[in-house]
Design an enzyme around this catalytic site. Structure first.
Site, PDB file in Angstrom:
ATOM      1  N   ARG A 146      -5.137  11.087   3.506  1.00  0.00           N
ATOM      2  CA  ARG A 146      -4.020  12.018   3.681  1.00  0.00           C
ATOM      3  C   ARG A 146      -2.977  11.895   2.577  1.00  0.00           C
ATOM      4  O   ARG A 146      -2.356  12.872   2.178  1.00  0.00           O
ATOM      5  CB  ARG A 146      -3.337  11.763   5.016  1.00  0.00           C
ATOM      6  CG  ARG A 146      -4.007  12.381   6.206  1.00  0.00           C
ATOM      7  CD  ARG A 146      -3.089  12.242   7.392  1.00  0.00           C
ATOM      8  NE  ARG A 146      -1.717  12.601   7.026  1.00  0.00           N
ATOM      9  CZ  ARG A 146      -1.247  13.829   6.960  1.00  0.00           C
ATOM     10  NH1 ARG A 146      -1.993  14.837   7.260  1.00  0.00           N
ATOM     11  NH2 ARG A 146      -0.001  14.053   6.580  1.00  0.00           N
ATOM     12  N   ASP A 164       4.441   1.190  11.765  1.00  0.00           N
ATOM     13  CA  ASP A 164       3.255   0.509  11.237  1.00  0.00           C
ATOM     14  C   ASP A 164       3.105  -0.928  11.747  1.00  0.00           C
ATOM     15  O   ASP A 164       2.119  -1.592  11.424  1.00  0.00           O
ATOM     16  CB  ASP A 164       3.280   0.514   9.700  1.00  0.00           C
ATOM     17  CG  ASP A 164       2.864   1.872   9.134  1.00  0.00           C
ATOM     18  OD1 ASP A 164       2.404   2.733   9.899  1.00  0.00           O
ATOM     19  OD2 ASP A 164       2.995   2.062   7.907  1.00  0.00           O
ATOM     20  N   ARG A 186       0.185  15.131  11.990  1.00  0.00           N
ATOM     21  CA  ARG A 186       0.720  14.867  10.653  1.00  0.00           C
ATOM     22  C   ARG A 186       0.692  16.090   9.730  1.00  0.00           C
ATOM     23  O   ARG A 186      -0.026  16.125   8.723  1.00  0.00           O
ATOM     24  CB  ARG A 186       0.006  13.682  10.010  1.00  0.00           C
ATOM     25  CG  ARG A 186       0.161  12.433  10.842  1.00  0.00           C
ATOM     26  CD  ARG A 186      -0.505  11.252  10.247  1.00  0.00           C
ATOM     27  NE  ARG A 186       0.267  10.573   9.218  1.00  0.00           N
ATOM     28  CZ  ARG A 186      -0.185   9.516   8.562  1.00  0.00           C
ATOM     29  NH1 ARG A 186      -1.370   9.039   8.800  1.00  0.00           N
ATOM     30  NH2 ARG A 186       0.571   8.948   7.646  1.00  0.00           N
ATOM     31  N   CYS A 228      -5.109  13.253  11.567  1.00  0.00           N
ATOM     32  CA  CYS A 228      -5.800  11.983  11.434  1.00  0.00           C
ATOM     33  C   CYS A 228      -5.756  11.290  12.772  1.00  0.00           C
ATOM     34  O   CYS A 228      -5.289  11.857  13.751  1.00  0.00           O
ATOM     35  CB  CYS A 228      -5.186  11.142  10.331  1.00  0.00           C
ATOM     36  SG  CYS A 228      -3.596  10.530  10.780  1.00  0.00           S
ATOM     37  N   LYS A 256       0.833  -1.215   0.000  1.00  0.00           N
ATOM     38  CA  LYS A 256       0.000   0.000   0.000  1.00  0.00           C
ATOM     39  C   LYS A 256       0.862   1.257   0.000  1.00  0.00           C
ATOM     40  O   LYS A 256       0.634   2.181  -0.768  1.00  0.00           O
ATOM     41  CB  LYS A 256      -0.905   0.013   1.233  1.00  0.00           C
ATOM     42  CG  LYS A 256      -1.562   1.359   1.492  1.00  0.00           C
ATOM     43  CD  LYS A 256      -2.421   1.341   2.727  1.00  0.00           C
ATOM     44  CE  LYS A 256      -1.956   2.220   3.850  1.00  0.00           C
ATOM     45  NZ  LYS A 256      -1.975   3.658   3.603  1.00  0.00           N
ATOM     46  N   ASN A 257       1.855   1.305   0.886  1.00  0.00           N
ATOM     47  CA  ASN A 257       2.626   2.543   1.006  1.00  0.00           C
ATOM     48  C   ASN A 257       3.562   2.783  -0.170  1.00  0.00           C
ATOM     49  O   ASN A 257       4.106   3.864  -0.318  1.00  0.00           O
ATOM     50  CB  ASN A 257       3.420   2.568   2.319  1.00  0.00           C
ATOM     51  CG  ASN A 257       2.503   2.787   3.514  1.00  0.00           C
ATOM     52  OD1 ASN A 257       1.334   3.113   3.351  1.00  0.00           O
ATOM     53  ND2 ASN A 257       3.029   2.587   4.711  1.00  0.00           N
ATOM     54  N   ARG A 278      -8.787  -0.115   3.999  1.00  0.00           N
ATOM     55  CA  ARG A 278      -7.902   0.871   3.371  1.00  0.00           C
ATOM     56  C   ARG A 278      -6.534   0.269   3.094  1.00  0.00           C
ATOM     57  O   ARG A 278      -5.830   0.752   2.211  1.00  0.00           O
ATOM     58  CB  ARG A 278      -7.720   2.085   4.284  1.00  0.00           C
ATOM     59  CG  ARG A 278      -8.921   2.984   4.371  1.00  0.00           C
ATOM     60  CD  ARG A 278      -8.553   4.276   5.078  1.00  0.00           C
ATOM     61  NE  ARG A 278      -7.174   4.611   4.787  1.00  0.00           N
ATOM     62  CZ  ARG A 278      -6.265   4.973   5.683  1.00  0.00           C
ATOM     63  NH1 ARG A 278      -6.587   5.070   6.939  1.00  0.00           N
ATOM     64  NH2 ARG A 278      -5.038   5.254   5.326  1.00  0.00           N
TER      65      ARG A 278
HETATM   66  C1  UD1 Z   1       4.196   7.269   5.887  1.00  0.00           C
HETATM   67  C2  UD1 Z   1       3.248   6.123   5.688  1.00  0.00           C
HETATM   68  C3  UD1 Z   1       2.684   5.689   7.034  1.00  0.00           C
HETATM   69  C4  UD1 Z   1       3.811   5.388   7.989  1.00  0.00           C
HETATM   70  C5  UD1 Z   1       4.795   6.546   8.054  1.00  0.00           C
HETATM   71  C6  UD1 Z   1       6.033   6.239   8.887  1.00  0.00           C
HETATM   72  C7  UD1 Z   1       2.213   6.367   3.499  1.00  0.00           C
HETATM   73  C8  UD1 Z   1       0.988   6.730   2.762  1.00  0.00           C
HETATM   74  N1  UD1 Z   1       2.159   6.517   4.822  1.00  0.00           N
HETATM   75  O1  UD1 Z   1       3.430   8.347   6.415  1.00  0.00           O
HETATM   76  O2  UD1 Z   1       1.897   4.527   6.845  1.00  0.00           O
HETATM   77  O3  UD1 Z   1       3.238   5.184   9.271  1.00  0.00           O
HETATM   78  O4  UD1 Z   1       5.240   6.896   6.747  1.00  0.00           O
HETATM   79  O5  UD1 Z   1       6.706   5.147   8.356  1.00  0.00           O
HETATM   80  O6  UD1 Z   1       3.225   5.932   2.942  1.00  0.00           O
HETATM   81  N2  UD1 Z   1       6.176  15.329   9.779  1.00  0.00           N
HETATM   82  C9  UD1 Z   1       6.150  16.701   9.960  1.00  0.00           C
HETATM   83  N3  UD1 Z   1       5.989  17.525   8.868  1.00  0.00           N
HETATM   84  C10 UD1 Z   1       5.846  17.004   7.599  1.00  0.00           C
HETATM   85  C11 UD1 Z   1       5.855  15.604   7.428  1.00  0.00           C
HETATM   86  C12 UD1 Z   1       6.027  14.784   8.546  1.00  0.00           C
HETATM   87  O7  UD1 Z   1       6.285  17.207  11.072  1.00  0.00           O
HETATM   88  O8  UD1 Z   1       5.713  17.784   6.642  1.00  0.00           O
HETATM   89  C13 UD1 Z   1       6.342  14.422  10.949  1.00  0.00           C
HETATM   90  C14 UD1 Z   1       5.104  13.585  11.229  1.00  0.00           C
HETATM   91  O9  UD1 Z   1       4.165  14.265  12.032  1.00  0.00           O
HETATM   92  C15 UD1 Z   1       5.701  12.366  11.926  1.00  0.00           C
HETATM   93  C16 UD1 Z   1       7.064  12.209  11.234  1.00  0.00           C
HETATM   94  O10 UD1 Z   1       7.339  13.470  10.636  1.00  0.00           O
HETATM   95  O11 UD1 Z   1       5.900  12.646  13.292  1.00  0.00           O
HETATM   96  C17 UD1 Z   1       7.146  11.112  10.195  1.00  0.00           C
HETATM   97  O12 UD1 Z   1       6.062  11.238   9.288  1.00  0.00           O
HETATM   98  P1  UD1 Z   1       6.170  10.746   7.779  1.00  0.00           P
HETATM   99  O13 UD1 Z   1       7.325   9.812   7.615  1.00  0.00           O
HETATM  100  O14 UD1 Z   1       6.068  11.923   6.898  1.00  0.00           O
HETATM  101  O15 UD1 Z   1       4.871   9.890   7.641  1.00  0.00           O
HETATM  102  P2  UD1 Z   1       3.935   9.840   6.392  1.00  0.00           P
HETATM  103  O16 UD1 Z   1       4.749  10.023   5.134  1.00  0.00           O
HETATM  104  O17 UD1 Z   1       2.764  10.720   6.668  1.00  0.00           O
END
Ligand code: UD1
Length: 416
Positions: free
Chosen positions: A93, A307, A122, A117, A24-25, A399
């Protein structure tokens, strides 16, 4: 909330083969890059998930045509529209992944800001900062993000992320692929899904180096060539079924899985005494009578994945002693704890740590699935529990887990 619920009669070891689906990711960013191609692009090993279908709808709304059949998506054409519909973005998201390729191809984009979420705030500030470094201008207007590229192209630059982010690294890679000049990303995410995205783009003619390390270098190219690409296996689905083998004291063969993507997880699973035998594309998991308690801390890859935290906690609920589960990626990712407690689990939360005191067996209860991975942790716990459990609200599960009812049924689970 959906009314769908799963009724599980637990306490029975599960045996057999589970064919792991495409990730999925990985598939969500791969669908987004269809916006970067001029004519056609094909993806294989695509899992049929609610999120996959939503992402396809979003691509269609932006003007790219698709045909989705038997795990294959054919994409045709270029984006015609620059506005992502709010009703689609608000449901997922990951929709924010279309921002960079849309800007790259159309020089303008209008995207509703995704909200928080279940698992935390996030934000998308790192995505926006990265795009600005590459020359985009961004404005917030009534809950929408408007972005423009006044030079008509992204311009290569250095990007230093203050924290490792999977989504923001993907955003930067997608923006830099067709940029003018060279981009260097520091503190890049190293997740297998990032490597998959880069491998796919490279096959189509992109020039991306350093995938799987924390420094990624991208030399912009002028276009991508039509290709067919197969999505990697879902390591989180594989890990979830490994937990199910352990928690039911059964034996499962995880077919079509890549054990190299799950090293940190398997290392911890082996310490619990659960047997892990690795073959080429298959991993055999054998449950044991006594589970040893093991502490975990979630970290960016190659550390223990956030995850799989909820599912690992379910296994620790029946371990022979105390374990500490530390969540370091998301601030609100213990929503499964009160639900597991209804099943007789003994768990205390102390900040970002959960202290789990194992019990012999969990007890059936009616529980509510609150997010995608929490849903799987409750199903795993229910498969261990004596008596009947009801896992309510399966919409989250759909999902992210393809054919989960069929897969559980095929390994002997008593589910309705
Ligand atoms: C992706 C995965 C999700 C997984 C996560 C961590 C997808 C669709 N989702 O989520 O399933 O749990 O990686 O492996 O692939 N952050 C910020 N600002 C930003 C972006 C992130 O502060 O602009 C913070 C987030 O709040 C979190 C951390 O960075 O604390 C890591 O988030 P991130 O790796 O970006 O997760 P996702 O890409 O949303």
């Amino acid at each position: 909330m959906s009314n769908d619920r799963l009724i599980i009669q637990g306490g029975k070891p599960l045996f057999g083969d589970v064919k792991i689906s495409g990730a999925k990711n990985a598939v969500l960013p791969l669908i987004s890059i269809s916006l970067l191609f001029d004519k056609s692009f094909t993806l294989k090993n695509v899992p049929d998930l609610a999120d996959t279908r939503l992402m396809i709808k979003l691509i269609n709304a932006l003007g790219v045509m698709t045909k989705f059949y038997d795990g294959v998506i054919d994409f045709h054409g270029e984006p015609q529209n620059i506005e992502a519909p709010k009703e689609l973005v608000s449901k997922m998201r990951a929709s924010i992944l279309v921002l960079a390729p849309l800007l790259s191809k159309r020089h303008n984009a209008l995207i509703p800001m995704p909200g928080g979420c279940e698992i935390g705030e996030r934000p998308i500030n790192y995505h926006i900062d990265a795009l600005k470094q590459l020359g985009a201008e961004t404005y917030l207007e009534n809950g929408f993000l408007r972005a423009t590229l006044s030079q008509g192209k992204f311009i290569g630059n250095e990007i230093k992320f203050p924290q490792v982010s999977v989504g923001a690294t993907e955003c930067a890679i997608m923006a830099a692929t067709l940029a003018i000049g060279k981009t260097k990303i520091y503190n890049a995410a190293q997740e297998p899904e990032i490597v998959d995205l880069g491998n796919c783009l490279n096959l189509a003619g992109a020039n991306i180096k350093g995938l799987g390390t924390d420094i990624i270098e991208i030399e912009g190219v002028s276009k991508l060539n039509p290709i067919t690409y197969s999505v990697i296996p879902d390591r989180i689905e594989a890990g979830s079924f490994a937990i199910i083998a352990g928690i039911t004291k059964g034996e499962l063969n995880l077919l079509n899985s890549n054990p190299n993507d799950l090293k940190a997880f398997f290392k911890k699973l082996k310490q619990t005494n659960v047997r892990v035998e690795v073959y080429k594309n298959t991993v055999k998991i054998k449950g044991v009578n006594e589970i040893v308690p093991v502490n975990i801390q979630t970290e960016p890859h190659p550390g223990f994945p956030t995850d799989l935290q909820a599912q690992f906690m379910s296994l620790m609920c029946i371990a022979n002693g105390k374990s500490v589960i530390e969540e370091n990626i998301f601030e609100n990712r213990f929503m499964h704890v009160p639900e597991l407690s209804k099943m007789n689990a003994s768990i205390k939360i102390d900040g970002n740590k959960a202290i789990v005191d194992g019990v012999k067996q969990l007890q059936g209860a009616s529980v509510k699935a609150t997010d995608l991975r929490a849903s799987m942790s409750l199903i795993a716990a229910s498969l261990n529990a004596n008596h009947e459990s009801v896992v309510n609200d399966l919409s989250h599960l759909k999902r992210g887990y393809e054919n989960f009812e069929e897969k559980l049924f095929n390994i002997g689970a008593d589910i309705r």
